[in-house]
Design a protein around this motif. Structure first.
Motif, PDB file in Angstrom:
ATOM      1  N   GLY A   1       7.872  -0.538   6.455  1.00  0.00           N
ATOM      2  CA  GLY A   1       7.302   0.902   6.218  1.00  0.00           C
ATOM      3  C   GLY A   1       8.234   2.057   6.004  1.00  0.00           C
ATOM      4  O   GLY A   1       9.345   2.020   6.739  1.00  0.00           O
ATOM      5  N   VAL A   2       7.795   2.843   4.875  1.00  0.00           N
ATOM      6  CA  VAL A   2       8.647   4.177   4.808  1.00  0.00           C
ATOM      7  C   VAL A   2       7.647   5.243   5.114  1.00  0.00           C
ATOM      8  O   VAL A   2       6.504   5.228   4.460  1.00  0.00           O
ATOM      9  CB  VAL A   2       9.175   3.946   3.600  1.00  0.00           C
ATOM     10  N   GLY A   3       8.090   6.126   5.754  1.00  0.00           N
ATOM     11  CA  GLY A   3       7.064   7.468   5.778  1.00  0.00           C
ATOM     12  C   GLY A   3       7.715   8.522   6.648  1.00  0.00           C
ATOM     13  O   GLY A   3       8.849   8.921   6.497  1.00  0.00           O
ATOM     14  N   GLY A   4       7.236   9.541   7.006  1.00  0.00           N
ATOM     15  CA  GLY A   4       7.531  10.756   7.855  1.00  0.00           C
ATOM     16  C   GLY A   4       8.244  10.398   9.181  1.00  0.00           C
ATOM     17  O   GLY A   4       8.047   9.145   9.618  1.00  0.00           O
ATOM     18  N   SER A   5       8.768  11.183   9.851  1.00  0.00           N
ATOM     19  CA  SER A   5       9.817  11.145  10.911  1.00  0.00           C
ATOM     20  C   SER A   5       8.571  10.900  12.133  1.00  0.00           C
ATOM     21  O   SER A   5       9.041  10.462  13.433  1.00  0.00           O
ATOM     22  CB  SER A   5      10.628  12.270  11.198  1.00  0.00           C
ATOM     23  N   ASN A   6       7.320  10.996  11.925  1.00  0.00           N
ATOM     24  CA  ASN A   6       6.494  10.927  13.149  1.00  0.00           C
ATOM     25  C   ASN A   6       5.881   9.471  13.127  1.00  0.00           C
ATOM     26  O   ASN A   6       4.619   9.378  13.737  1.00  0.00           O
ATOM     27  CB  ASN A   6       5.308  11.861  12.992  1.00  0.00           C
ATOM     28  N   THR A   7       6.537   8.446  12.589  1.00  0.00           N
ATOM     29  CA  THR A   7       6.079   7.328  12.756  1.00  0.00           C
ATOM     30  C   THR A   7       5.771   6.713  14.181  1.00  0.00           C
ATOM     31  O   THR A   7       6.594   6.883  15.045  1.00  0.00           O
ATOM     32  CB  THR A   7       6.826   6.030  12.051  1.00  0.00           C
ATOM     33  N   THR A   8       4.830   5.943  14.466  1.00  0.00           N
ATOM     34  CA  THR A   8       4.450   5.427  15.643  1.00  0.00           C
ATOM     35  C   THR A   8       5.311   4.322  16.307  1.00  0.00           C
ATOM     36  O   THR A   8       5.283   3.311  15.251  1.00  0.00           O
ATOM     37  CB  THR A   8       2.872   4.761  15.646  1.00  0.00           C
ATOM     38  N   SER A   9       5.972   4.286  17.151  1.00  0.00           N
ATOM     39  CA  SER A   9       6.819   3.312  17.641  1.00  0.00           C
ATOM     40  C   SER A   9       6.161   2.117  18.232  1.00  0.00           C
ATOM     41  O   SER A   9       5.225   2.350  18.940  1.00  0.00           O
ATOM     42  CB  SER A   9       7.692   3.847  18.663  1.00  0.00           C
TER      43      SER A   9
ATOM     44  N   THR B   1       3.808   2.309   2.611  1.00  0.00           N
ATOM     45  CA  THR B   1       4.449   3.818   2.125  1.00  0.00           C
ATOM     46  C   THR B   1       3.572   4.770   2.540  1.00  0.00           C
ATOM     47  O   THR B   1       2.749   4.922   2.045  1.00  0.00           O
ATOM     48  CB  THR B   1       5.225   3.913   0.773  1.00  0.00           C
ATOM     49  N   GLY B   2       4.073   5.812   3.266  1.00  0.00           N
ATOM     50  CA  GLY B   2       3.025   6.912   3.524  1.00  0.00           C
ATOM     51  C   GLY B   2       3.567   8.166   3.270  1.00  0.00           C
ATOM     52  O   GLY B   2       4.754   8.212   2.511  1.00  0.00           O
ATOM     53  N   GLY B   3       3.149   9.236   3.565  1.00  0.00           N
ATOM     54  CA  GLY B   3       3.495  10.616   3.401  1.00  0.00           C
ATOM     55  C   GLY B   3       4.911  11.033   4.217  1.00  0.00           C
ATOM     56  O   GLY B   3       5.436  10.089   4.714  1.00  0.00           O
ATOM     57  N   SER B   4       5.384  12.241   4.048  1.00  0.00           N
ATOM     58  CA  SER B   4       6.318  12.679   4.596  1.00  0.00           C
ATOM     59  C   SER B   4       6.040  13.744   5.929  1.00  0.00           C
ATOM     60  O   SER B   4       4.743  13.922   6.093  1.00  0.00           O
ATOM     61  CB  SER B   4       7.232  13.633   3.709  1.00  0.00           C
ATOM     62  N   GLY B   5       6.907  14.076   6.619  1.00  0.00           N
ATOM     63  CA  GLY B   5       6.591  14.931   7.811  1.00  0.00           C
ATOM     64  C   GLY B   5       5.502  14.158   8.726  1.00  0.00           C
ATOM     65  O   GLY B   5       6.038  13.033   9.446  1.00  0.00           O
TER      66      GLY B   5
ATOM     67  N   GLY C   1       7.809   6.944  -2.704  1.00  0.00           N
ATOM     68  CA  GLY C   1       7.615   8.345  -2.101  1.00  0.00           C
ATOM     69  C   GLY C   1       9.003   8.659  -1.365  1.00  0.00           C
ATOM     70  O   GLY C   1       9.716   7.783  -0.981  1.00  0.00           O
ATOM     71  N   ASN C   2       9.054   9.937  -0.904  1.00  0.00           N
ATOM     72  CA  ASN C   2      10.143  10.389  -0.173  1.00  0.00           C
ATOM     73  C   ASN C   2       9.851   9.942   1.506  1.00  0.00           C
ATOM     74  O   ASN C   2       8.761   9.881   1.836  1.00  0.00           O
ATOM     75  CB  ASN C   2      10.378  11.937  -0.034  1.00  0.00           C
ATOM     76  N   GLY C   3      10.776   9.990   2.340  1.00  0.00           N
ATOM     77  CA  GLY C   3      10.664   9.423   3.582  1.00  0.00           C
ATOM     78  C   GLY C   3      11.732   9.777   4.630  1.00  0.00           C
ATOM     79  O   GLY C   3      12.840  10.122   3.967  1.00  0.00           O
ATOM     80  N   GLU C   4      11.368   9.869   5.802  1.00  0.00           N
ATOM     81  CA  GLU C   4      12.346  10.253   6.840  1.00  0.00           C
ATOM     82  C   GLU C   4      12.638   8.878   8.035  1.00  0.00           C
ATOM     83  O   GLU C   4      13.101   9.152   8.652  1.00  0.00           O
ATOM     84  CB  GLU C   4      11.817  11.632   7.487  1.00  0.00           C
TER      85      GLU C   4
ATOM     86  N   ILE D   1       0.864  -1.147   0.444  1.00  0.00           N
ATOM     87  CA  ILE D   1      -0.025  -0.140  -0.102  1.00  0.00           C
ATOM     88  C   ILE D   1       0.940   1.089  -0.241  1.00  0.00           C
ATOM     89  O   ILE D   1       1.920   1.198   0.728  1.00  0.00           O
ATOM     90  CB  ILE D   1      -0.954   0.075   1.180  1.00  0.00           C
ATOM     91  N   VAL D   2       0.227   2.248  -0.860  1.00  0.00           N
ATOM     92  CA  VAL D   2       0.957   3.540  -0.870  1.00  0.00           C
ATOM     93  C   VAL D   2      -0.049   4.629  -0.682  1.00  0.00           C
ATOM     94  O   VAL D   2      -1.101   4.592  -1.391  1.00  0.00           O
ATOM     95  CB  VAL D   2       1.705   3.737  -2.141  1.00  0.00           C
ATOM     96  N   SER D   3       0.378   5.662   0.285  1.00  0.00           N
ATOM     97  CA  SER D   3      -0.493   6.881   0.203  1.00  0.00           C
ATOM     98  C   SER D   3       0.454   7.919   0.010  1.00  0.00           C
ATOM     99  O   SER D   3       1.470   8.304   0.768  1.00  0.00           O
ATOM    100  CB  SER D   3      -1.048   7.256   1.654  1.00  0.00           C
ATOM    101  N   THR D   4       0.166   8.965  -0.946  1.00  0.00           N
ATOM    102  CA  THR D   4       1.100   9.975  -1.500  1.00  0.00           C
ATOM    103  C   THR D   4       0.877  10.793  -0.441  1.00  0.00           C
ATOM    104  O   THR D   4       1.890  11.955  -0.398  1.00  0.00           O
ATOM    105  CB  THR D   4       0.666  10.340  -2.570  1.00  0.00           C
ATOM    106  N   GLN D   5      -0.423  11.328   0.312  1.00  0.00           N
ATOM    107  CA  GLN D   5      -0.194  12.618   0.993  1.00  0.00           C
ATOM    108  C   GLN D   5      -0.656  12.390   2.554  1.00  0.00           C
ATOM    109  O   GLN D   5      -0.757  13.273   3.371  1.00  0.00           O
ATOM    110  CB  GLN D   5      -1.367  13.325   0.541  1.00  0.00           C
ATOM    111  N   ASN D   6      -0.911  11.015   2.970  1.00  0.00           N
ATOM    112  CA  ASN D   6      -1.217  10.903   4.316  1.00  0.00           C
ATOM    113  C   ASN D   6      -0.787   9.418   4.763  1.00  0.00           C
ATOM    114  O   ASN D   6       0.211   9.049   4.082  1.00  0.00           O
ATOM    115  CB  ASN D   6      -2.809  10.738   4.387  1.00  0.00           C
ATOM    116  N   ASP D   7      -1.403   8.825   5.756  1.00  0.00           N
ATOM    117  CA  ASP D   7      -0.744   7.739   6.291  1.00  0.00           C
ATOM    118  C   ASP D   7      -1.000   6.598   5.688  1.00  0.00           C
ATOM    119  O   ASP D   7      -2.131   6.317   4.970  1.00  0.00           O
ATOM    120  CB  ASP D   7      -1.217   7.668   7.826  1.00  0.00           C
ATOM    121  N   ALA D   8      -0.120   5.550   5.408  1.00  0.00           N
ATOM    122  CA  ALA D   8      -0.485   4.429   4.908  1.00  0.00           C
ATOM    123  C   ALA D   8      -1.628   3.519   5.602  1.00  0.00           C
ATOM    124  O   ALA D   8      -2.470   2.885   5.314  1.00  0.00           O
ATOM    125  CB  ALA D   8       0.957   3.687   4.549  1.00  0.00           C
TER     126      ALA D   8
END
Length: 220
Positions: free
Chosen positions: A163-171, A138-142, A210-213, A114-121
């Motif tokens: 999973g790849v996404g923004g830096s606010n990923t849930t641990s 794959t989620g969005g960034s930030g 998508g880009n990710g942090e 699954i890929v979300s370009t603007q929100n959470d996967a």
């Protein structure tokens, strides 16, 4: 429609502007009324099948001049209560959340890409539990990321997740039975990320869309 959805098998291919598959209800007729005994339980359960959903709209929420609130949430799979995946091959490409549930998300099996370009996967407004299966998310960034369960537990007990996404990923919660690696860095779209074991043997390789942090990984 309003009520629950159960998918046991078959081939489903959806291309839509708005939501793909959503188990919902009418808040004005159900949740906000005095009598709730006849309210539907809008859960979504997937036991098998090949499911592909592509949504294309730009998500928005706004208030019209007459005070009416309107919105568009082009999500892939949505449940207004619990969402459970026991099996199947699921491919989702969405601008909004690829998978969303109001109460809980539980993944017990299946092949999920699954890929979300603007929100959470994967976005649960309650708990998020992965017991098995293979999940590439794959989620969005930030603030948008691969796995999001707000302040509720995110438990990983088995399976393979990447999973790849923004830096606010849930641990993941300390109650998780599986070992999970969370790695923070900068990853560009179309990059290939490879995970190897201690002996240098490739465990998996994935080209991100998508880009990710951050990267989150777990595998038996």
């Amino acid at each position: 429609g309003e009520g629950f959805i159960v998918i046991n098998d078959g081939k489903i291919d959806i291309h839509t502007v708005g939501k793909g598959i959503t188990a919902s209800w009418e808040a004005e007729e159900d949740a906000k009324t005095e009598t709730t005994t006849d309210d539907p339980n809008p859960y979504l359960t997937i036991n098998g099948g090949t499911i592909k959903v592509t949504t294309t709209a730009t998500p928005y929420e706004k208030t019209l001049e007459d005070g009416t609130e309107v919105s568009c949430s082009p999500e892939g799979l949505e449940s207004k209560s619990d969402l459970t995946i026991n099996g199947g091959k699921i491919t989702l490409r969405t601008p909004d959340d690829a998978i969303n549930a109001a109460i809980s998300i539980t993944i017990n099996g299946g092949e999920i890409d699954i890929v979300s370009t603007q929100n959470d996967a994967i976005d649960s407004n309650g708990t998020l539990t992965i017991n098995g299966g293979t999940v590439y998310a794959t989620g969005g960034s930030g603030a948008e990321t691969a796995f999001d369960s707000d302040m509720y537990p995110f438990v990983v007990n088995g399976g393979t997740i990447f999973g790849v996404g923004g830096s606010n990923t849930t641990s993941p919660s300390n109650n998780s039975k599986a070992n999970v690696v969370v790695w923070y860095g900068s990853f560009q779209k179309d990059s290939t990320i490879t995970v190897k074991d201690s002996a240098g043997k490739k465990v998996l390789s994935y080209k991100i869309e998508g880009n990710g942090e951050s990267v989150i990984f777990s595998s038996e």
